[in-house]
Design a protein around this motif. Structure first.
Motif, PDB file in Angstrom:
ATOM      1  N   PRO A  11     -19.408  27.524 -41.738  1.00 16.74           N
ATOM      2  CA  PRO A  11     -19.671  28.956 -41.654  1.00 16.74           C
ATOM      3  C   PRO A  11     -18.592  29.468 -41.035  1.00 16.74           C
ATOM      4  CG  PRO A  11     -21.692  27.494 -40.827  1.00 16.74           C
ATOM      5  CD  PRO A  11     -20.428  26.637 -41.209  1.00 16.74           C
ATOM      6  N   SER A  12     -18.173  30.751 -41.170  1.00 14.46           N
ATOM      7  CA  SER A  12     -17.282  31.594 -40.556  1.00 14.46           C
ATOM      8  C   SER A  12     -17.595  31.623 -39.220  1.00 14.46           C
ATOM      9  CB  SER A  12     -16.961  32.680 -41.237  1.00 14.46           C
ATOM     10  OG  SER A  12     -16.042  33.670 -40.571  1.00 14.46           O
ATOM     11  N   ASN A  13     -16.704  31.493 -38.241  1.00 17.96           N
ATOM     12  CA  ASN A  13     -16.934  31.482 -36.818  1.00 17.96           C
ATOM     13  C   ASN A  13     -15.917  32.756 -35.902  1.00 17.96           C
ATOM     14  OD1 ASN A  13     -17.248  31.207 -34.117  1.00 17.96           O
ATOM     15  ND2 ASN A  13     -17.034  29.194 -34.000  1.00 17.96           N
ATOM     16  N   PRO A  14     -16.253  33.848 -36.012  1.00 14.60           N
ATOM     17  CA  PRO A  14     -15.715  34.931 -35.538  1.00 14.60           C
ATOM     18  C   PRO A  14     -15.752  34.780 -33.869  1.00 14.60           C
ATOM     19  CG  PRO A  14     -17.724  35.912 -36.312  1.00 14.60           C
ATOM     20  CD  PRO A  14     -17.767  34.468 -36.705  1.00 14.60           C
ATOM     21  N   ASN A  15     -16.529  33.838 -33.257  1.00 16.47           N
ATOM     22  CA  ASN A  15     -16.781  33.872 -31.941  1.00 16.47           C
ATOM     23  C   ASN A  15     -15.887  33.105 -31.034  1.00 16.47           C
ATOM     24  OD1 ASN A  15     -19.375  35.630 -32.154  1.00 16.47           O
ATOM     25  ND2 ASN A  15     -20.163  33.862 -33.176  1.00 16.47           N
ATOM     26  N   LEU A  16     -14.574  33.135 -31.656  1.00 16.93           N
ATOM     27  CA  LEU A  16     -13.524  32.268 -30.561  1.00 16.93           C
ATOM     28  C   LEU A  16     -13.073  33.314 -29.653  1.00 16.93           C
ATOM     29  CD1 LEU A  16     -12.043  29.643 -30.281  1.00 16.93           C
ATOM     30  CD2 LEU A  16     -10.253  30.590 -31.557  1.00 16.93           C
ATOM     31  N   ALA A  17     -13.228  33.142 -28.339  1.00 18.63           N
ATOM     32  CA  ALA A  17     -12.438  33.633 -27.210  1.00 18.63           C
ATOM     33  C   ALA A  17     -11.057  33.395 -27.059  1.00 18.63           C
ATOM     34  CB  ALA A  17     -13.330  34.252 -26.330  1.00 18.63           C
ATOM     35  N   THR A  18     -10.228  34.116 -26.916  1.00 23.47           N
ATOM     36  CA  THR A  18      -8.762  33.726 -26.395  1.00 23.47           C
ATOM     37  C   THR A  18      -8.386  34.376 -25.281  1.00 23.47           C
ATOM     38  OG1 THR A  18      -7.772  35.059 -28.358  1.00 23.47           O
ATOM     39  CG2 THR A  18      -8.288  33.153 -28.817  1.00 23.47           C
ATOM     40  N   SER A  19      -7.326  33.934 -24.505  1.00 30.32           N
ATOM     41  CA  SER A  19      -6.768  34.715 -23.597  1.00 30.32           C
ATOM     42  C   SER A  19      -5.225  33.850 -23.328  1.00 30.32           C
ATOM     43  CB  SER A  19      -7.673  34.703 -22.230  1.00 30.32           C
ATOM     44  OG  SER A  19      -7.900  33.314 -21.675  1.00 30.32           O
ATOM     45  N   VAL A  20      -4.489  34.461 -22.707  1.00 31.98           N
ATOM     46  CA  VAL A  20      -3.167  34.220 -22.446  1.00 31.98           C
ATOM     47  C   VAL A  20      -2.484  34.509 -21.307  1.00 31.98           C
ATOM     48  CG1 VAL A  20      -2.031  35.390 -23.978  1.00 31.98           C
ATOM     49  CG2 VAL A  20      -1.101  33.418 -23.511  1.00 31.98           C
ATOM     50  N   THR A  21      -1.637  33.637 -20.599  1.00 32.45           N
ATOM     51  CA  THR A  21      -0.839  34.052 -19.340  1.00 32.45           C
ATOM     52  C   THR A  21       0.598  33.583 -19.577  1.00 32.45           C
ATOM     53  OG1 THR A  21      -1.559  32.342 -17.906  1.00 32.45           O
ATOM     54  CG2 THR A  21      -2.725  34.474 -17.629  1.00 32.45           C
ATOM     55  N   ARG A  22       1.456  34.108 -19.060  1.00 34.96           N
ATOM     56  CA  ARG A  22       2.863  33.801 -19.158  1.00 34.96           C
ATOM     57  C   ARG A  22       3.572  33.518 -17.871  1.00 34.96           C
ATOM     58  NH1 ARG A  22       7.322  37.309 -21.969  1.00 34.96           N
ATOM     59  NH2 ARG A  22       5.835  38.996 -21.251  1.00 34.96           N
ATOM     60  N   THR A  23       4.439  32.574 -17.534  1.00 39.06           N
ATOM     61  CA  THR A  23       5.453  32.646 -16.532  1.00 39.06           C
ATOM     62  C   THR A  23       6.709  32.437 -17.313  1.00 39.06           C
ATOM     63  OG1 THR A  23       5.275  30.047 -16.578  1.00 39.06           O
ATOM     64  CG2 THR A  23       3.549  31.360 -15.008  1.00 39.06           C
ATOM     65  N   VAL A  24       7.830  32.947 -16.381  1.00 40.81           N
ATOM     66  CA  VAL A  24       9.056  32.996 -16.748  1.00 40.81           C
ATOM     67  C   VAL A  24       9.784  32.446 -16.119  1.00 40.81           C
ATOM     68  CG1 VAL A  24      10.964  34.322 -17.889  1.00 40.81           C
ATOM     69  CG2 VAL A  24       8.586  34.946 -18.458  1.00 40.81           C
ATOM     70  N   SER A  25      10.969  31.260 -16.298  1.00 39.63           N
ATOM     71  CA  SER A  25      11.781  30.842 -15.169  1.00 39.63           C
ATOM     72  C   SER A  25      13.124  30.389 -16.105  1.00 39.63           C
ATOM     73  CB  SER A  25      11.237  30.080 -14.425  1.00 39.63           C
ATOM     74  OG  SER A  25      12.246  29.244 -13.706  1.00 39.63           O
ATOM     75  N   GLY A  26      14.313  30.748 -15.486  1.00 36.58           N
ATOM     76  CA  GLY A  26      15.458  30.341 -16.018  1.00 36.58           C
ATOM     77  C   GLY A  26      15.437  30.561 -17.769  1.00 36.58           C
ATOM     78  N   GLY A  27      15.107  31.595 -18.219  1.00 37.67           N
ATOM     79  CA  GLY A  27      15.129  31.774 -19.490  1.00 37.67           C
ATOM     80  C   GLY A  27      14.200  31.051 -20.333  1.00 37.67           C
ATOM     81  N   GLN A  28      13.313  30.349 -19.854  1.00 38.88           N
ATOM     82  CA  GLN A  28      12.207  29.574 -20.584  1.00 38.88           C
ATOM     83  C   GLN A  28      10.902  30.145 -20.116  1.00 38.88           C
ATOM     84  OE1 GLN A  28      11.999  25.277 -21.077  1.00 38.88           O
ATOM     85  NE2 GLN A  28      10.479  25.341 -19.673  1.00 38.88           N
ATOM     86  N   GLU A  29       9.986  30.061 -21.041  1.00 40.17           N
ATOM     87  CA  GLU A  29       8.725  30.909 -20.979  1.00 40.17           C
ATOM     88  C   GLU A  29       7.674  29.665 -21.193  1.00 40.17           C
ATOM     89  OE1 GLU A  29       8.060  34.646 -22.890  1.00 40.17           O
ATOM     90  OE2 GLU A  29       9.972  35.523 -22.164  1.00 40.17           O
ATOM     91  N   THR A  30       6.702  29.828 -20.392  1.00 38.81           N
ATOM     92  CA  THR A  30       5.640  28.948 -20.724  1.00 38.81           C
ATOM     93  C   THR A  30       4.273  30.155 -20.883  1.00 38.81           C
ATOM     94  OG1 THR A  30       6.267  26.948 -19.431  1.00 38.81           O
ATOM     95  CG2 THR A  30       3.993  26.991 -19.710  1.00 38.81           C
ATOM     96  N   ALA A  31       3.479  29.806 -21.885  1.00 37.22           N
ATOM     97  CA  ALA A  31       2.385  30.448 -22.165  1.00 37.22           C
ATOM     98  C   ALA A  31       1.162  29.635 -22.050  1.00 37.22           C
ATOM     99  CB  ALA A  31       2.301  31.131 -23.467  1.00 37.22           C
ATOM    100  N   THR A  32       0.095  30.072 -21.297  1.00 33.37           N
ATOM    101  CA  THR A  32      -0.939  29.035 -21.096  1.00 33.37           C
ATOM    102  C   THR A  32      -2.169  30.106 -21.711  1.00 33.37           C
ATOM    103  OG1 THR A  32      -0.312  28.507 -18.865  1.00 33.37           O
ATOM    104  CG2 THR A  32      -2.532  28.150 -19.283  1.00 33.37           C
ATOM    105  N   ILE A  33      -2.588  28.904 -22.977  1.00 32.42           N
ATOM    106  CA  ILE A  33      -3.466  29.530 -23.836  1.00 32.42           C
ATOM    107  C   ILE A  33      -4.881  29.231 -23.554  1.00 32.42           C
ATOM    108  CG2 ILE A  33      -3.995  29.681 -26.268  1.00 32.42           C
ATOM    109  CD1 ILE A  33      -0.968  29.108 -26.408  1.00 32.42           C
ATOM    110  N   THR A  34      -5.896  29.865 -23.547  1.00 34.21           N
ATOM    111  CA  THR A  34      -7.276  29.411 -23.233  1.00 34.21           C
ATOM    112  C   THR A  34      -7.906  29.812 -24.487  1.00 34.21           C
ATOM    113  OG1 THR A  34      -7.101  29.360 -20.960  1.00 34.21           O
ATOM    114  CG2 THR A  34      -9.200  29.211 -21.889  1.00 34.21           C
ATOM    115  N   MET A  35      -8.907  28.832 -25.200  1.00 33.45           N
ATOM    116  CA  MET A  35      -9.429  28.991 -26.337  1.00 33.45           C
ATOM    117  C   MET A  35     -11.071  28.579 -25.866  1.00 33.45           C
ATOM    118  SD  MET A  35      -7.227  28.233 -29.431  1.00 33.45           S
ATOM    119  CE  MET A  35      -7.067  26.298 -29.017  1.00 33.45           C
ATOM    120  N   THR A  36     -12.092  29.650 -26.233  1.00 35.36           N
ATOM    121  CA  THR A  36     -13.346  29.209 -26.094  1.00 35.36           C
ATOM    122  C   THR A  36     -14.121  29.634 -27.086  1.00 35.36           C
ATOM    123  OG1 THR A  36     -13.241  29.871 -23.580  1.00 35.36           O
ATOM    124  CG2 THR A  36     -15.421  29.609 -24.470  1.00 35.36           C
TER     125      THR A  36
END
Length: 890
Positions: free
Chosen positions: A790-815
């Motif tokens: 079944p199609s599931n439209p109930n995925l919740a996503t959120s994301v935050t980001r840190t930047v250091s020295g030209g490198q980025e890290t995105a922390t992704i949460t999926m529920t």
């Protein structure tokens, strides 16, 4: 016999050039014994990369003596930066455009039927007493005439992989402009010369990689130059609390009179004692001699409690530095430094299914090598970022090895592998002049041996190479094998070797090469009655691997994207080979997952097939380690150009199904399912055992996720071993397509390995029909139940980001907020802009994950800010039954 410093031993007609060589090595003021001045000469090395131009020799009438004069006009020539092949230079000058798109490469004419002039100017260091100047070419393909300031240094420098070096002291213009002219003769098509060859991996480059592909160096020294320092390290195995270090370095007398020099070597590492040794050496005129420091004569080279170099997942790849110097009359004449590792690779043999296979140990510990076959860009273009990304991706997939089948000479890759703990498996290429050695000319014998000499000198200094293959599919003739082994012994090559890597041509090869090279269902890897299955040691095997839609759209024009046709096939294997199509893979997709209706649908399903295939491939080999299997190379790691065949990640570095399936299979502690026996294994790829674990196996019907079976057992995962933990019983009453979920938890209940399989009550069944590149499939698994999720439209996503020295890290949460439905095969991506392409290269802590109702997961993505191209990052999330969404990354 060591060659004179002015010419490489591969070159022909030495007597003809003897007068020239003497003239080039003469220095002013010689008469008896050389008495150098105490004034220091300039010591240094400059890469001659800029100020070059090239042109077809068909349009140049002037001779080399004229072209190599300072001020010669190159109006109408193509500017080029070295290193460069001919075609790479033409592409850089827009003579040919978009050659990787569609079938555009076919419009490039054959470029091998003409010679090519490369010409450059450079300023040499100012004169100093006893100054010597050297020109060093790390790679010219295939043969060349070399001119400096009107003087011909070499009339026939032959050998793509042979280093060519010249003492140019008498021809140089110190402190002034100098001009080099090099007339390059390309290698022949169809791999008829001892050059680089991609066999059937892709179309041949129209120039066969002709050009100056390696670095070109102007080196300045005093009267004595140093070359090729190397430290051989021997451990008192099985103990590792000491090491005997033997230092080798070649000393070259640049003059035509005897010279006495003091050669010194110093070994350093922060936090460890410094070791210094030296000796006086008198060199005859123009002599090249190996200088040796060993523990018998220099007891300080017996070191205690050394920092060891360990491969990835086994420990830290610790490196020392060796600094060597030559002084003459108190003045520094030359210096050379390398990083090296204290480690020792050894081999052993085990018999499986009646065949002797080779296994390896590092520092006394069994090491299961697992990796992929690397190839550089078709035009031999690479840079530090490209090299670093290959190493980064290899580690991220949990691999520890890169195989180089003839793609030798990217020395920066060796450096990066040293620092990352990635092992290098080098050797010569198959299916070419390299293996047609029973008809070699005398010149080809010289080229082959000089190539081995040059490449082993470069490799031996590194910690990462663990062995050498003298041949690939077939071994060299006895005479040439003896020649090769004598060269390796003369160079003190300390790592194991094999004569070739295919038992079909040599029963004692130690490695098999039985295919497959086309897609097979996962059960083949586990069924040890099948060719190519996970037993013994394999030098290569692999499958087609179409990249995802976003990559396909970059090289297949929209009009050719669907249905699959000639353009797709052109980007498979070599035209008119058995690999010039992906029909076998496509049949698997259509017959297992349901007939595909568009390029997007094909990509969506092929990602599933790539994931399950590469995961099971490595799981099978890992789960049999040291009992039935000892090492494996997936063919291939990457592609020379945008391809739909043979890769774990595509030309654009977009990680996809094959990548994430490999990453899952090769995680340090992993739980795996055997498609053949239904056994479940815990695989520990580290040197630390784990106890207090529990393994849970649960089977679910599809699409309603009703639980059909579950069990939990205690597990102790021994270090560096695979442990069978349970067997899934034969179950009845299952849905046609079903899920098998495996989870390994630690003593706190935290999940340390989470693995989801989709399979069928109608399993894949192999047919009896097989050949060297595939085994036919009799019955395909029915996985079409996935299309009923079944199609599931109930995925919740959120994301935050840190930047250091030209490198980025995105922390992704999926529920997964659905109370009833799975969120299957989720693919979060960081894109450059809303709706843009995925930022590449990128590393994810996990991907293509599935969430049960109410479950949540967190994934980290790491990338460079510069790779966003000035766009704001967005998180795009899609899944097999989840709508695509995009949100900004704050």
């Amino acid at each position: 016999m060591s060659p004179p410093p002015a010419i490489h031993p591969v070159q022909r007609k030495r007597r003809r050039y003897a007068t020239l060589l003497l003239a080039l090595t003469l220095v002013a003021g010689v008469g008896g014994v050389q008495v150098p001045s105490a004034s220091a000469a300039t010591v240094g090395s400059t890469e001659l990369s800029t100020g070059w131009a090239f042109r077809s020799a068909n349009t140049v009438t002037d001779p080399g003596a004229t072209i190599s004069q300072v001020g010669y006009s190159t109006a109408g020539w193509n500017p080029v930066s070295l290193p460069s092949t001919v075609l790479a230079g033409l592409v850089a000058n827009n003579v040919y455009q978009n050659i990787y798109v569609g079938t555009n490469l076919q419009s490039v004419p054959d470029l091998t039927g003409q010679n090519w002039w490369f010409r450059g100017q450079f300023t040499a260091a100012a004169a100093a007493p006893d100054q010597a100047y050297w020109l060093r070419f790390k790679g010219i393909s295939y043969r060349a005439q070399i001119w400096l300031n009107g003087t011909q240094l070499d009339a026939d420098a032959v050998g793509t992989m042979a280093v060519h070096e010249y003492n140019a002291t008498n021809a140089i213009r110190p402190g002034a402009l100098n001009a080099l002219a090099i007339l390059v003769t390309p290698p022949a098509h169809d791999c008829k010369d001892l050059s680089f060859c991609t066999v059937d991996w892709n179309p041949e480059a129209p120039d066969m990689n002709a050009g100056i592909w390696g670095t070109t160096l102007l080196e300045t020294t005093g009267p004595v130059a140093l070359r090729d320092p190397y430290v051989k390290t021997v451990l008192p195995l099985p103990a590792t609390n000491a090491a005997d270090l033997t230092v080798y370095v070649d000393a070259l007398n640049a003059t035509n009179a005897p010279v006495t020099t003091t050669v010194s070597a110093t070994i350093t590492k922060a936090g460890y004692p410094t070791v210094s040794v030296s000796q006086n050496v008198t060199l005859a005129a123009n002599e090249r001699r190996e200088v040796t420091f060993d523990p018998a004569g220099y007891p300080q080279l017996h070191v205690t409690n050394p920092a060891l170099w360990w491969p990835y997942q086994f420990g830290s790849p610790e490196l020392y530095q060796l600094s060597t110097s030559a002084t003459v009359a108190g003045a520094t004449s030359d210096t050379r430094s390398i990083d090296f590792g204290v480690r020792q690779f050894t081999d052993y043999r085990s018999t499986v299914n009646g065949t002797s296979f080779v296994g390896y140990k590092v520092n006394g510990q069994n090491i299961f090598f697992r990796g992929g076959g690397y190839v550089w860009d078709m035009l031999q273009r690479w840079d530090t970022k490209t090299n670093a990304t290959h190493i980064q991706y290899v580690k991220d997939m949990g691999l520890n090895t890169i195989r180089l089948e003839g793609t030798l000479g990217n020395e920066e890759l060796y450096d990066l592998a040293d620092r990352a703990g990635i092992m290098i498996m080098p050797g010569f290429v198959c299916c070419s002049a390299w293996e047609n050695d029973n008809t070699w000319t005398i010149e080809q014998e010289q080229v082959a041996n000089a190539s081995l000499d040059s490449q082993l000198r470069a490799l031996r200094a590194h910690a990462s190479p663990f062995m050498w293959n003298y041949g690939s599919d077939q071994p060299p003739t006895a005479a040439h094998l003896s020649m090769y082994k004598n060269t390796a012994a003369r160079l003190h090559w300390q790592n194991p070797t094999v004569d070739n890597v295919a038992t079909w041509s040599n029963a004692n090869a130690g490695m098999k090469m039985d295919g497959p090279y086309k897609w097979e269902p996962p059960v083949l890897w586990w069924d040890t009655t099948q060719s190519g299955s996970a037993f013994g040691t394999t030098g290569e095997e692999g499958t087609e691997a179409p990249p995802p839609l976003e990559s396909l759209q970059k090289f297949i024009p929209a009009a050719d994207l669907w249905p699959i046709g000639a353009t797709w096939n052109y980007h498979a294997g070599k035209p008119r080979s058995v690999f010039d199509n992906i029909t076998v893979f496509t049949d698997g997709v259509n017959k297992r997952y349901g007939s595909t209706t568009s390029a997007a649908d094909y990509s969506r399903k092929s990602e599933l097939q790539n994931y399950e295939n590469s995961r099971s491939f490595f799981e099978a080999w890992n789960s049999h380690e040291y009992t039935q299997s000892f090492g494996v190379i997936f063919w291939m790691l990457n592609n020379a150009w945008p391809s739909v065949h043979w890769n774990l990640y595509d030309y654009y570095f977009k990680p996809a199904g094959g990548y994430f399936g490999s990453k899952k299979a090769n995680e340090p502690l992993h739980i795996a399912y055997d498609y053949k026996t239904r056994n479940v294994y815990a695989v520990n790829s580290t040197l630390s055992g784990r106890s207090g674990l529990t393994a849970t196996t649960t089977v679910y019907n599809v699409p309603n996720l009703t639980q059909a079976y579950t069990t939990t057992v205690p597990v102790t995962a021994a270090a560096n071993a695979a442990t069978q933990v349970l067997t899934l019983p034969a179950l009845t009453g299952l849905s046609t397509t079903y899920f098998i979920r495996l989870q390994l938890r630690d003593a706190t209940g935290a999940v340390v390995s989470n693995n989801l399989y989709w399979y069928s009550t109608q399993p894949d069944v192999l047919a009896n029909k097989k050949n060297w590149y595939m085994t036919a499939v009799k019955t395909y698994a029915n996985l079409t139940g996935l299309n009923s999720l079944p199609s599931n439209p109930n995925l919740a996503t959120s994301v935050t980001r840190t930047v250091s020295g030209g490198q980025e890290t995105a922390t992704i949460t999926m529920t997964n907020n659905s109370p009833t439905n799975i969120a299957f095969f989720l693919r979060p991506e960081i894109t450059a802009g809303n709706g843009g392409n995925e930022v590449l290269p990128v590393n994810y802590s996990d991907n293509y994950v599935s969430l049960w109702p109410g479950e949540s997961t967190t994934i980290r993505a790491t990338y460079q800010t510069s790779d966003l191209g000035g766009q704001a990052p967005h998180l795009r999330t899609r899944g097999y039954n989840v709508p695509t969404t995009s949100i900004p990354v704050p």
